[in-house]
Design a protein around this motif. Structure first.
Motif, PDB file in Angstrom:
ATOM      1  N   PRO A 111       0.822  -1.234   0.000  1.00  0.00           N
ATOM      2  CA  PRO A 111       0.000   0.000   0.000  1.00  0.00           C
ATOM      3  C   PRO A 111       0.847   1.271   0.000  1.00  0.00           C
ATOM      4  CG  PRO A 111       0.077  -0.932   2.200  1.00  0.00           C
ATOM      5  CD  PRO A 111       0.819  -1.900   1.301  1.00  0.00           C
ATOM      6  N   GLN A 128      -6.998  -0.571  -6.445  1.00  0.00           N
ATOM      7  CA  GLN A 128      -6.165   0.474  -7.026  1.00  0.00           C
ATOM      8  C   GLN A 128      -5.345   1.228  -5.983  1.00  0.00           C
ATOM      9  OE1 GLN A 128      -8.917   2.867  -9.242  1.00  0.00           O
ATOM     10  NE2 GLN A 128      -9.046   1.406 -10.965  1.00  0.00           N
ATOM     11  N   HIS A 129      -5.653   0.997  -4.709  1.00  0.00           N
ATOM     12  CA  HIS A 129      -4.856   1.641  -3.668  1.00  0.00           C
ATOM     13  C   HIS A 129      -3.575   0.866  -3.374  1.00  0.00           C
ATOM     14  CE1 HIS A 129      -7.092  -1.516  -1.635  1.00  0.00           C
ATOM     15  NE2 HIS A 129      -6.266  -1.397  -0.586  1.00  0.00           N
TER      16      HIS A 129
END
Length: 432
Positions: free
Chosen positions: A155, A174-175
């Protein structure tokens, strides 16, 4: 597992019956007896012989020396039978350790045998001690690390972003970032092999000093994984200038992991088993000593294989391989080693010589020396074989010399009366 150690000599007899033990016979457990029989079955399929069953209640050892550890906890130390009388085990162990170090070309400063005599422990403890000391010196000089590429999903950003994978990231993830970066780790083939060898030593060491040092060194290697492919990792062991300080520990690592083939024969046991054909150790040691006595311009070729006994269908058949072949210009000398005790006084039994060995030497003389000159058979010097025998004549132009090799002083007796281009002054393996 605590080991019960049994010390014998080569060609000793083993039984499960209660007997008074000595170096030529000993009692072992039924489970160890059965395991040796199964081990011999495996060797027999490969053409080797470890033991011979006698009357279903005795096992006769062959001419292998070293250490065997059975799954049931029985350890068998097999020493060389250099003399007929009962020998001092410490002297036999010292001789064996010197022959192993010479045959495997181990660093001389690591092969001192004095500490073998400091405690009444099997040879395997000395081998493990040498490995631990070499590994200790290596760790003090520093383990080699290497950069390794890591691809992971995190992340946070770190290193290089993998744009191709990131663009294919599904909704909801998408993070998270697909990253590529390098880590400086000790996980490399050399260190993995050392970790595996150290694990085996930790399990097998019984002597207090070895036990403590092994566990102390294990703390330095605990982050390194053990090797899963020994052969492949040894093939990838680097020998460049940056890895020069690893070279001293490699032969001991190979010895512990049973990779010194074909000299060592590794058995399937729970501990460390080191078995060596005694005739091979003797041959390799003699070759190393004689290599240090060569005249300028003389070359020594171990296991030469340029001649055949005969021709068949325009091709050679039955290759002839003398142990040692000396060449100096157009001249050739053939020497062969035999690990067997002769008796220079026993003329009626032909001094203990083998007719098959004489046939073999005659073939060498006909093919490598064209039926002219002198051939040499080399046997270990013993109390009953202290000087060269009188020459054996094959023909007016071809004769066979039988010489003793002094293992105490590393000297081949008989050179002073022969034209072989070797120095006959005493030269030890220190100078080889």
């Amino acid at each position: 597992m605590a080991h019960t150690w049994i010390r014998v000599r080569e060609h000793a007899r083993l039984t499960t019956d209660a007997i008074a033990p000595d170096l030529d016979r000993a009692q072992i457990s039924p489970s160890a007896f059965d395991w040796l029989c199964r081990l011999q079955a495996g060797f027999g399929q490969q053409g080797a012989r470890l033991v011979e069953v006698e009357n279903r209640c005795w096992l006769r050892l062959d001419n292998h020396v070293g250490v065997l550890q059975t799954p049931c906890g029985t350890g068998i130390e097999i020493l060389p039978k250099h003399h007929e009388a009962q020998e001092d085990p410490a002297k036999s162990r010292a001789l064996l350790s010197r022959l192993i170090a010479s045959a495997l070309d181990l660093p001389h400063r690591r092969t001192e045998v004095a500490e073998v005599q400091l405690f009444d422990s099997p040879l395997i403890e000395w081998v493990m001690r040498q490995f631990l000391l070499a590994l200790d010196q290596l760790i003090k000089r520093g383990l080699r690390f290497d950069y390794q590429r890591v691809e992971e999903e995190q992340p946070f950003l770190r290193g290089q972003l993998d744009m191709a994978k990131q663009m294919r990231q599904p909704p909801g993830r998408q993070h998270l970032f697909h990253l590529r970066h390098d880590l400086f780790l000790p996980d490399r083939p050399e260190n993995r092999l050392l970790r595996l060898a150290l694990d085996k030593v930790c399990q097998a060491a019984q002597e207090a000093t070895n036990w403590r040092l092994a566990r102390e060194l294990a703390g330095y290697l605990h982050e390194i994984p053990s090797s899963r492919d020994v052969r492949q990792d040894f093939a990838r062991w680097r020998t460049d200038r940056l890895m020069a300080h690893y070279q001293a520990v490699r032969p001991w690592c190979e010895l512990v992991l049973g990779q010194q083939m074909p000299l060592a024969i590794q058995g399937a046991s729970q501990g460390i088993s080191l078995l060596f054909p005694m005739e091979k150790l003797f041959e390799q040691h003699v070759a190393k000593v004689l290599r240090g006595k060569l005249y300028v311009g003389t070359r020594l070729h171990p296991q030469a294989a340029s001649e055949y006994l005969c021709q068949h269908d325009d091709k050679g058949i039955f290759q002839l391989k003398p142990d040692l072949l000396l060449t100096a210009g157009p001249d050739t000398w053939v020497l062969d080693t035999k690990w067997k005790r002769l008796n220079e006084q026993d003329r009626d039994k032909k001094y203990g010589l083998s007719q098959g060995d004489f046939y073999q030497m005659l073939a060498y003389g006909l093919k490598y020396r064209q039926g002219q000159g002198a051939l040499v058979l080399i046997y270990p010097k013993t109390d009953n074989f202290t000087k060269p025998l009188k020459p054996f004549t094959f023909s007016d132009e071809l004769e066979l010399q039988v010489w003793p090799f002094d293992l105490e002083n590393d000297e081949l007796l008989g050179l002073s009366n022969c034209s072989i281009p070797l120095e006959f002054t005493r030269i030890t393996t220190d100078a080889a």
